[in-house]
Design a protein around this motif. Structure first.
Motif, PDB file in Angstrom:
ATOM      1  N   SER A 151      49.426 -12.358  63.638  1.00 40.62           N
ATOM      2  CA  SER A 151      51.034 -13.032  63.652  1.00 40.62           C
ATOM      3  C   SER A 151      50.834 -14.215  64.385  1.00 40.62           C
ATOM      4  O   SER A 151      51.786 -15.172  64.199  1.00 40.62           O
ATOM      5  N   VAL A 152      50.092 -14.424  65.359  1.00 39.32           N
ATOM      6  CA  VAL A 152      50.158 -15.786  66.088  1.00 39.32           C
ATOM      7  C   VAL A 152      49.672 -16.952  65.008  1.00 39.32           C
ATOM      8  O   VAL A 152      49.829 -17.892  65.383  1.00 39.32           O
ATOM      9  N   VAL A 153      48.696 -16.392  64.242  1.00 36.20           N
ATOM     10  CA  VAL A 153      48.244 -17.516  63.232  1.00 36.20           C
ATOM     11  C   VAL A 153      49.541 -17.935  62.616  1.00 36.20           C
ATOM     12  O   VAL A 153      49.785 -19.261  62.059  1.00 36.20           O
ATOM     13  N   PHE A 154      50.372 -17.054  61.990  1.00 39.15           N
ATOM     14  CA  PHE A 154      51.554 -17.347  61.243  1.00 39.15           C
ATOM     15  C   PHE A 154      52.511 -18.274  62.081  1.00 39.15           C
ATOM     16  O   PHE A 154      53.062 -19.080  61.876  1.00 39.15           O
ATOM     17  N   LEU A 205      62.086  -6.535  62.348  1.00 45.42           N
ATOM     18  CA  LEU A 205      62.893  -6.318  63.597  1.00 45.42           C
ATOM     19  C   LEU A 205      61.902  -6.535  64.710  1.00 45.42           C
ATOM     20  O   LEU A 205      62.458  -7.020  65.634  1.00 45.42           O
ATOM     21  N   GLY A 206      60.793  -5.947  64.913  1.00 48.36           N
ATOM     22  CA  GLY A 206      60.049  -5.779  65.922  1.00 48.36           C
ATOM     23  C   GLY A 206      58.926  -6.676  66.061  1.00 48.36           C
ATOM     24  O   GLY A 206      58.492  -6.892  67.078  1.00 48.36           O
ATOM     25  N   GLU A 207      58.801  -7.691  65.049  1.00 47.89           N
ATOM     26  CA  GLU A 207      57.943  -8.756  64.943  1.00 47.89           C
ATOM     27  C   GLU A 207      58.048  -9.604  66.172  1.00 47.89           C
ATOM     28  O   GLU A 207      59.091 -10.346  66.510  1.00 47.89           O
ATOM     29  N   THR A 208      56.904 -10.059  67.067  1.00 51.03           N
ATOM     30  CA  THR A 208      57.223 -10.653  68.205  1.00 51.03           C
ATOM     31  C   THR A 208      56.596 -11.960  68.286  1.00 51.03           C
ATOM     32  O   THR A 208      57.246 -13.104  68.125  1.00 51.03           O
ATOM     33  N   MET A 209      55.264 -12.106  67.984  1.00 52.72           N
ATOM     34  CA  MET A 209      54.468 -13.237  68.674  1.00 52.72           C
ATOM     35  C   MET A 209      54.982 -14.356  67.625  1.00 52.72           C
ATOM     36  O   MET A 209      55.209 -15.753  67.994  1.00 52.72           O
TER      37      MET A 209
END
Lengths: 257, 341
Positions: B152-155, B263-267
């Motif tokens: 997700s950090v790449v996103f 809902l929980g996605e953070t980075m």
């Protein structure tokens, strides 16, 4: 009772059906007379279901399957290049081995589903047709007070008659039935056999059956299939009493099958 | 502990005194499901014990996380009470904490993502299962699942360097010019914010929605499709009445699972949300979500009450995602049952 002067409704010439490279129906010439019931019998795997599924171009919906040859419905070639399979299926209805009402719909919605697909929205027409079709399918009295309940609340035999009503609602000249009673109990079976004899006044029926007594009870003509070929085709009374082919005789007398 | 005094070999149930029903019930439960296994060889018994231990450790872990979250957020719960959930001041300097802005930010970004990803995900599933030739379906299906494997950090990086500048310079000014009279699309164009987060989240949950929906479509028996084909249905009509209608609740379940993930996605969200705990109507404005506020402020939280407030945000997030996932499972389960009937 066989009426020899009745016109031909459906005629196949050299009909072949493939699953991939596997030839399942090996060139069948076959005729269906109007307002008659034609039974197709034969042992499992003889291609009878595949054959009947070619008549409304359902066979080709299976991935890798195709058909060759010609099938004529009255004066039109249903395998012509410019023929839309959707239009073919609106003229040649089909009832399946397993009752398959649409699970998310009520009884009424199921009966008129085909009409709605054909673009008919007029409520009074839908209601009239639903009543007439359900009456022809010998189901009206059982469901007239619960038309808006889910179709899946009906018993197996009722669901199968609902599927017949759904098909009759689009008023097809030809009705194909693929072992319509093989999943049903004897009472439901006899109800469906009675209704077949009733509706043949309005519609020409081709029925695939595993059950030779059923073929003898309901049909005017019988075709015997073996290994993808049409072995013999004749009036039912002759097929079951004086079959011309040795293999037919062995099959109808229960020597194999 | 009174549960240890029951030997695993005792096969007869032991009456538990009514007065100690809490502990007693737990003890019977553990004895019945963890320790007792009549009529088995030792090896089987031991393996069964290990397997059950592994199974129960999941439940235990969940319970421990919940207990710890409640414990860690006690100071905030005591200080702010229920008002934590509906006041909208989030001010670490004055030590006043109300979670409404971050709850709002989470819900807006997640539902925006669902709104975008839902139709696309279901459309992909329809294409892969109903229309695409088999080879295309396999390759495309694989590529879409690959989307789920991107960290997700790449996103987030892509969001900062590609998506946000594009939104700031092209898309948002145009939207503000044409639809700016609607509060949802008011200026100014920041680039980062709820809209960017919603888009990134949509990309991230598309694989979830499409792969689950595809599996549901696969459970629909061929005779259901043939019913519609034989009645003279076109391809679209067959999909509509035999596939979509029959899998309604399953599709809802898939959407809910996607929502749970959003809902929980953070980075990725932390990187493009703009980090401002404020309720603003415009989708283009910066905001803060429950997950992003925790990620942003946890390391710098100096006071105990700030830490406790962040823990309570975590607790709320835990509760919301748990409920959503639970609802999704029920819907999918129901779907499976009605298919078998």
């Amino acid at each position: 009772m066989v009426d020899h002067n009745s016109e031909l409704v459906l005629e196949t010439k050299g009909l072949k059906a493939y699953f991939g490279d596997n030839l399942a129906v090996r060139g069948v010439d076959f005729k269906v007379h109007s307002n008659s019931v034609t039974a197709i019998i034969g042992p499992s795997g003889c291609g009878k279901s595949t054959f009947i599924r070619c008549l409304n171009r359902l066979h080709e919906e299976v991935p890798g399957a195709r058909a060759e040859g010609s099938v004529r419905l009255k004066d039109q070639d249903i395998y012509a290049k410019d023929m839309d399979p959707v239009m073919v299926r609106r003229q040649i209805g089909m009832v399946f081995q397993k009752a398959n009402p649409f699970p998310g719909m009520t009884i009424f919605e199921n009966v008129v589903a085909g009409l709605k697909l054909a673009g008919i929205r007029k409520k009074s027409f839908l209601e009239e047709t639903a009543e007439r079709s359900l009456t022809h399918a010998a189901l009206w009295d059982e469901v007239k007070n619960k038309l808006h309940q889910p179709a899946t609340s009906l018993s197996g035999g009722q669901q199968q008659r609902l599927c017949i009503a759904r098909t009759l609602a689009i008023d097809p000249p030809v009705l194909l039935m693929d072992e319509p009673t093989s999943a049903l109990d004897p009472i439901s079976t006899s109800k469906i056999e009675e209704l077949i004899l009733q509706i043949k006044k309005h519609v020409t029926i081709v029925i695939v059956t595993h059950n030779m007594q059923q073929a003898a009870r309901v049909s005017d003509y019988t075709a015997f299939f073996l290994l993808g070929e049409l072995v013999e085709f004749d009036e039912t009374s002759k097929m079951f009493t004086v079959p011309k082919d040795k293999r037919t005789e062995q099959y109808v007398t229960g020597k194999f099958g | 502990m009174n549960l240890l005094q029951y030997s695993p070999r005792t096969h007869t149930p032991i009456a538990i005194p009514q007065t100690t029903w809490r502990i007693g019930n737990l003890a019977t439960f553990i004895r019945k499901h963890l320790l007792q296994s009549p009529g088995m060889r030792f090896g089987d018994k031991f393996f069964l014990f290990l397997a059950r231990l592994a199974g129960f450790s999941v439940i235990l872990l969940l319970a421990l996380i919940l207990v710890y979250l409640v414990y860690a957020s006690l100071p905030a719960i005591q200080k702010f009470g229920v008002s934590f959930l509906y006041t909208s001041t989030w001010d670490p300097v004055r030590e006043v904490f109300g979670a409404l802005p971050v709850i709002y930010g989470t819900l807006v970004t997640s539902f925006l993502a669902l709104f975008i990803a839902g139709p696309i995900g279901v459309g992909i599933a329809l294409f892969l299962n109903e229309l695409a030739p088999k080879r295309v379906a396999i390759v495309a299906g694989f590529l879409i699942e690959m989307l789920a494997a991107i960290p997700s950090v790449v996103f987030g990086l892509w969001g900062i360097f590609v998506l946000a500048p594009f939104l700031r310079e092209s898309f948002q000014p145009w939207m503000i010019d044409t639809l700016g009279f609607i509060p949802l699309f008011e200026g100014p164009a920041y680039g980062v914010g709820k809209f960017a987060s919603g888009l990134i989240l949509a990309l991230m949950i598309i694989p979830t929605i499409s792969s689950i929906t595809k599996e549901i479509f696969k459970t629909i028996p061929a005779h259901q499709r043939e019913a519609a084909i034989a009645l003279g249905g076109t391809r679209w009509e067959v999909m509509k009445i035999s596939v979509l209608k029959a899998s309604r609740s399953g599709i809802f379940g898939a959407l809910f699972l996607g929502l749970g993930r959003a809902l929980g996605e953070t980075m990725a969200v932390t990187m493009v949300i703009g980090n401002r705990a404020q309720i603003m109507p415009s989708l283009f404005s910066p905001a803060q979500t429950m997950a992003s506020v925790i990620a942003n402020e946890y390391a710098e939280a100096t006071s105990d009450i700030h830490m406790a407030a962040l823990a309570e945000v975590g607790l709320v997030l835990f509760g919301v995602t748990f409920l959503i996932n639970f609802a999704a499972r029920i819907l999918i389960h129901r779907m499976g049952r009605s298919q078998n009937a």
